[in-house]
Design an enzyme around this catalytic site. Structure first.
Site, PDB file in Angstrom:
ATOM      1  N   ARG A 231      56.761  49.451  35.022  1.00  0.00           N
ATOM      2  CA  ARG A 231      56.487  49.613  36.469  1.00  0.00           C
ATOM      3  C   ARG A 231      55.188  50.361  36.769  1.00  0.00           C
ATOM      4  NH1 ARG A 231      62.084  50.365  36.562  1.00  0.00           N
ATOM      5  NH2 ARG A 231      63.090  48.477  37.266  1.00  0.00           N
TER       6      ARG A 231
ATOM      7  N   LYS B  73      40.721  46.088  41.081  1.00  0.00           N
ATOM      8  CA  LYS B  73      41.267  44.720  41.043  1.00  0.00           C
ATOM      9  C   LYS B  73      41.578  44.322  39.609  1.00  0.00           C
ATOM     10  CE  LYS B  73      38.946  42.568  44.975  1.00  0.00           C
ATOM     11  NZ  LYS B  73      38.036  41.476  45.308  1.00  0.00           N
TER      12      LYS B  73
ATOM     13  N   GLU C  39      24.397  40.717  39.575  1.00  0.00           N
ATOM     14  CA  GLU C  39      25.219  41.465  40.541  1.00  0.00           C
ATOM     15  C   GLU C  39      24.465  42.703  41.048  1.00  0.00           C
ATOM     16  OE1 GLU C  39      28.002  40.367  41.802  1.00  0.00           O
ATOM     17  OE2 GLU C  39      28.907  39.051  40.306  1.00  0.00           O
TER      18      GLU C  39
ATOM     19  N   LYS D 112      28.554  50.337  45.642  1.00  0.00           N
ATOM     20  CA  LYS D 112      29.881  49.706  45.647  1.00  0.00           C
ATOM     21  C   LYS D 112      30.927  50.713  46.136  1.00  0.00           C
ATOM     22  CE  LYS D 112      33.259  46.833  43.354  1.00  0.00           C
ATOM     23  NZ  LYS D 112      33.718  45.982  42.280  1.00  0.00           N
TER      24      LYS D 112
ATOM     25  N   GLU E 129      39.712  45.176  52.235  1.00  0.00           N
ATOM     26  CA  GLU E 129      38.862  43.990  52.140  1.00  0.00           C
ATOM     27  C   GLU E 129      38.837  43.232  53.472  1.00  0.00           C
ATOM     28  OE1 GLU E 129      37.842  40.481  48.950  1.00  0.00           O
ATOM     29  OE2 GLU E 129      39.587  41.720  48.625  1.00  0.00           O
TER      30      GLU E 129
ATOM     31  N   ARG F 111      33.694  44.808  52.855  1.00  0.00           N
ATOM     32  CA  ARG F 111      33.719  44.406  51.454  1.00  0.00           C
ATOM     33  C   ARG F 111      33.148  43.000  51.256  1.00  0.00           C
ATOM     34  NH1 ARG F 111      38.134  46.750  47.239  1.00  0.00           N
ATOM     35  NH2 ARG F 111      37.352  45.700  45.429  1.00  0.00           N
TER      36      ARG F 111
ATOM     37  N   ASN G 148      30.113  39.794  48.712  1.00  0.00           N
ATOM     38  CA  ASN G 148      30.228  38.356  48.523  1.00  0.00           C
ATOM     39  C   ASN G 148      28.940  37.586  48.759  1.00  0.00           C
ATOM     40  OD1 ASN G 148      32.565  37.531  47.537  1.00  0.00           O
ATOM     41  ND2 ASN G 148      33.555  37.139  49.496  1.00  0.00           N
TER      42      ASN G 148
ATOM     43  N   HIS H 144      27.984  34.524  46.864  1.00  0.00           N
ATOM     44  CA  HIS H 144      29.212  34.085  46.200  1.00  0.00           C
ATOM     45  C   HIS H 144      29.878  32.871  46.843  1.00  0.00           C
ATOM     46  CE1 HIS H 144      28.732  37.689  43.861  1.00  0.00           C
ATOM     47  NE2 HIS H 144      29.865  37.503  43.197  1.00  0.00           N
TER      48      HIS H 144
ATOM     49  N   HIS I  37      30.392  30.724  43.851  1.00  0.00           N
ATOM     50  CA  HIS I  37      31.735  30.367  43.362  1.00  0.00           C
ATOM     51  C   HIS I  37      31.932  28.850  43.346  1.00  0.00           C
ATOM     52  CE1 HIS I  37      33.741  34.490  44.173  1.00  0.00           C
ATOM     53  NE2 HIS I  37      33.542  34.318  42.873  1.00  0.00           N
TER      54      HIS I  37
ATOM     55  N   HIS J 292      29.090  33.288  35.423  1.00  0.00           N
ATOM     56  CA  HIS J 292      29.190  33.723  36.814  1.00  0.00           C
ATOM     57  C   HIS J 292      27.833  34.206  37.375  1.00  0.00           C
ATOM     58  CE1 HIS J 292      31.113  35.457  40.348  1.00  0.00           C
ATOM     59  NE2 HIS J 292      30.512  36.597  40.094  1.00  0.00           N
TER      60      HIS J 292
HETATM   61  P1  NAD Z   1      33.462  39.483  29.078  1.00  0.00           P
HETATM   62  O1  NAD Z   1      34.438  40.587  29.176  1.00  0.00           O
HETATM   63  O2  NAD Z   1      33.939  38.167  28.630  1.00  0.00           O
HETATM   64  O3  NAD Z   1      32.270  39.940  28.127  1.00  0.00           O
HETATM   65  C1  NAD Z   1      31.236  39.046  27.831  1.00  0.00           C
HETATM   66  C2  NAD Z   1      31.019  38.892  26.318  1.00  0.00           C
HETATM   67  O4  NAD Z   1      30.342  40.047  25.811  1.00  0.00           O
HETATM   68  C3  NAD Z   1      32.292  38.763  25.504  1.00  0.00           C
HETATM   69  O5  NAD Z   1      32.080  37.827  24.492  1.00  0.00           O
HETATM   70  C4  NAD Z   1      32.460  40.167  24.879  1.00  0.00           C
HETATM   71  O6  NAD Z   1      33.154  40.119  23.664  1.00  0.00           O
HETATM   72  C5  NAD Z   1      31.032  40.571  24.685  1.00  0.00           C
HETATM   73  N1  NAD Z   1      30.777  42.010  24.715  1.00  0.00           N
HETATM   74  C6  NAD Z   1      31.297  42.912  25.565  1.00  0.00           C
HETATM   75  N2  NAD Z   1      30.714  44.120  25.387  1.00  0.00           N
HETATM   76  C7  NAD Z   1      29.833  43.970  24.380  1.00  0.00           C
HETATM   77  C8  NAD Z   1      28.915  44.867  23.760  1.00  0.00           C
HETATM   78  N3  NAD Z   1      28.773  46.125  24.161  1.00  0.00           N
HETATM   79  N4  NAD Z   1      28.144  44.372  22.760  1.00  0.00           N
HETATM   80  C9  NAD Z   1      28.250  43.063  22.382  1.00  0.00           C
HETATM   81  N5  NAD Z   1      29.078  42.177  22.946  1.00  0.00           N
HETATM   82  C10 NAD Z   1      29.860  42.629  23.940  1.00  0.00           C
HETATM   83  O7  NAD Z   1      32.724  39.217  30.479  1.00  0.00           O
HETATM   84  P2  NAD Z   1      32.136  40.137  31.635  1.00  0.00           P
HETATM   85  O8  NAD Z   1      30.945  39.432  32.127  1.00  0.00           O
HETATM   86  O9  NAD Z   1      32.015  41.572  31.230  1.00  0.00           O
HETATM   87  O10 NAD Z   1      33.286  40.067  32.742  1.00  0.00           O
HETATM   88  C11 NAD Z   1      33.637  38.870  33.386  1.00  0.00           C
HETATM   89  C12 NAD Z   1      35.030  39.000  33.951  1.00  0.00           C
HETATM   90  O11 NAD Z   1      35.059  40.047  34.912  1.00  0.00           O
HETATM   91  C13 NAD Z   1      35.535  37.763  34.662  1.00  0.00           C
HETATM   92  O12 NAD Z   1      36.812  37.444  34.198  1.00  0.00           O
HETATM   93  C14 NAD Z   1      35.597  38.176  36.121  1.00  0.00           C
HETATM   94  O13 NAD Z   1      36.621  37.511  36.828  1.00  0.00           O
HETATM   95  C15 NAD Z   1      35.847  39.642  36.018  1.00  0.00           C
HETATM   96  N6  NAD Z   1      35.418  40.421  37.189  1.00  0.00           N
HETATM   97  C16 NAD Z   1      36.324  41.254  37.745  1.00  0.00           C
HETATM   98  C17 NAD Z   1      35.972  42.029  38.842  1.00  0.00           C
HETATM   99  C18 NAD Z   1      36.949  43.001  39.418  1.00  0.00           C
HETATM  100  O14 NAD Z   1      36.696  43.552  40.493  1.00  0.00           O
HETATM  101  N7  NAD Z   1      38.058  43.237  38.764  1.00  0.00           N
HETATM  102  C19 NAD Z   1      34.669  41.955  39.367  1.00  0.00           C
HETATM  103  C20 NAD Z   1      33.763  41.078  38.770  1.00  0.00           C
HETATM  104  C21 NAD Z   1      34.155  40.322  37.665  1.00  0.00           C
HETATM  105 ZN    ZN Z   2      30.352  38.300  41.318  1.00  0.00          ZN
END
Ligand code: NAD
Ligand code: ZN
Length: 366
Positions: A122, A144, A186, A228, A238, A242, A246, A249, A253, A265
């Protein structure tokens, strides 16, 4: 770099600190000892990060006897099945409510580990140690969490605020260039909508940023987080502000979906920034010179901003119409007045735009 920087996120339910520095493992230890004494520690990471940093973790956090759970890297693993697998591993080892999770990785790990922590027994505590630029400035902040399904991305999830976020710039040294640029997209987006000074700083220091010069990176990361923070604190539900986040986006998107998620992305968002800046010009809000400055900044970071002729704008517009942020099947856009300032009207931060203008913005060379 000397002392670490601390930024406090205020939230109705629970605030939390974000630490930025370059040797955070001692800080993490201290934080856990002070706030989560005697809890069991579960670290969730992916295989890439594990192979790069397993030794570092075992050296620095060893006396907390963490249980290291590693999943295969990549968005395709951000699923309900992976969540279940992680939960079973924790259950198998009899991890109880007295557990703290460390999400050690990029946004995929942050979203997934956050979702696990939010429902395990929980709800248990989580701290984020983001290792990608995108996770440092975006996904680790705001609470999120979620996973993807065959029906779409991030459709199942929760809001679960972390207990703390620890940002260590050293992790960026091993980050592939493509991933670094993905995060820059971003950062540039938030500068365009909210802070002209940051935009100008990035313009002037693009070389230093690309060379990962420490103080320069520190400044843009810190500033992006502060921006942010301001937005999420003023708009926890939101409902309005917020939406600023976007910008780029609505098109971004839809383009990501159109490309069947084969394009990262950030590289869809950079196209979205270009198209939505053009919409801002066509609706007589943004000056053409400012649009050109935006596009040339994207160019400096090799962020794609041209839309190929073989792309069908009508198809992309159709995808926009079913996006979850659409109202009454009419796509809405954040509109720029100038770099650093968006259009607002009667508490609205996004606007319906006629289809012919959207189409023209997609088709006109930037
Ligand atoms: P990711 O977590 O897939 O990382 C990208 C790649 O880099 C992966 O292959 C990972 O293994 C590698 N990696 C990570 N750190 C490393 C390092 N220090 N050295 C070498 N390699 C490394 O992708 P991302 O771009 O970090 O995140 C994308 C995700 O984030 C998406 O799923 C998206 O939906 C989510 N997201 C969430 C929010 C939120 O508010 N929660 C906001 C934006 C994006
Ligand atoms: Zn984004």
């Amino acid at each position: 770099m000397g002392e670490e920087i601390r930024i406090e996120i205020e939230s109705k339910n629970k605030g939390y600190p974000i630490f930025i520095g370059n040797s955070t493992s001692a800080l993490i230890q201290k934080f856990i000892e002070e706030n989560h004494k005697n809890k069991k520690v579960g670290i969730i990471t992916d295989d890439n990060i594990k192979s790069l940093y397993e030794n570092t973790i075992s050296k620095s956090l060893n006396h907390l006897s963490p249980y290291l759970i590693s999943i295969p890297a990549g968005e395709k693993n951000k699923t309900r099945e992976t969540k279940e697998r992680i939960e079973d591993m924790l259950l198998e080892k009899k991890y109880s409510r007295d557990t703290i999770i460390i999400a050690f990785g990029g946004g995929v790990i942050g979203d997934l580990a956050g979702f696990v922590a939010s429902t395990y027994n929980r709800g248990i505590s989580i701290i984020h140690v983001p290792t990608t630029l995108l996770a440092m400035v975006d996904s680790s902040i705001g609470g999120k969490t979620g996973v993807d399904t065959k029906y779409g991305k991030n459709l199942i999830g929760t809001i679960h605020q972390p207990d703390a976020v620890f940002i260590d710039l050293n992790f960026l040294n091993s980050l592939p260039k493509e991933e670094f640029l993905n995060g820059m997209s971003e950062i540039i987006k938030i500068a365009i909508t909210s802070d002209k000074e940051l935009f100008e700083f990035i313009e002037k220091n693009s070389k230093e940023i690309l060379e990962k010069e420490e103080n320069t990176l520190l400044y843009i990361i810190k500033r992006s987080i502060e921006l942010k923070k301001e937005i999420i604190e003023r708009d926890e539900e939101e409902s309005g502000l917020r939406q600023t986040l976007n910008f780029g986006h609505t098109f971004g998107h839809a383009f990501e979906n159109y490309s069947e998620y084969k394009i990262k992305h950030g590289f869809c968002i950079s196209r979205g920034i270009a198209v939505e800046s053009k919409i801002s010009v066509l609706t007589e809000n943004l000056k053409r010179e400012e649009e050109k400055r935006i596009v040339s900044l994207l160019d400096k970071f090799s962020l794609p901003n041209k839309i190929n002729e073989d792309i069908n704008p009508n198809k992309i517009i159709d995808i926009m119409k079913v996006d979850k942020k659409t109202r009454n099947q009419k796509p809405r856009f954040v509109i720029l007045k100038e770099i650093g300032r968006i259009k607002t009207k009667n508490k609205d931060f996004s606007f319906e735009i006629k289809e012919d203008i959207i189409k023209k913005a997609i088709e006109t060379p930037k």
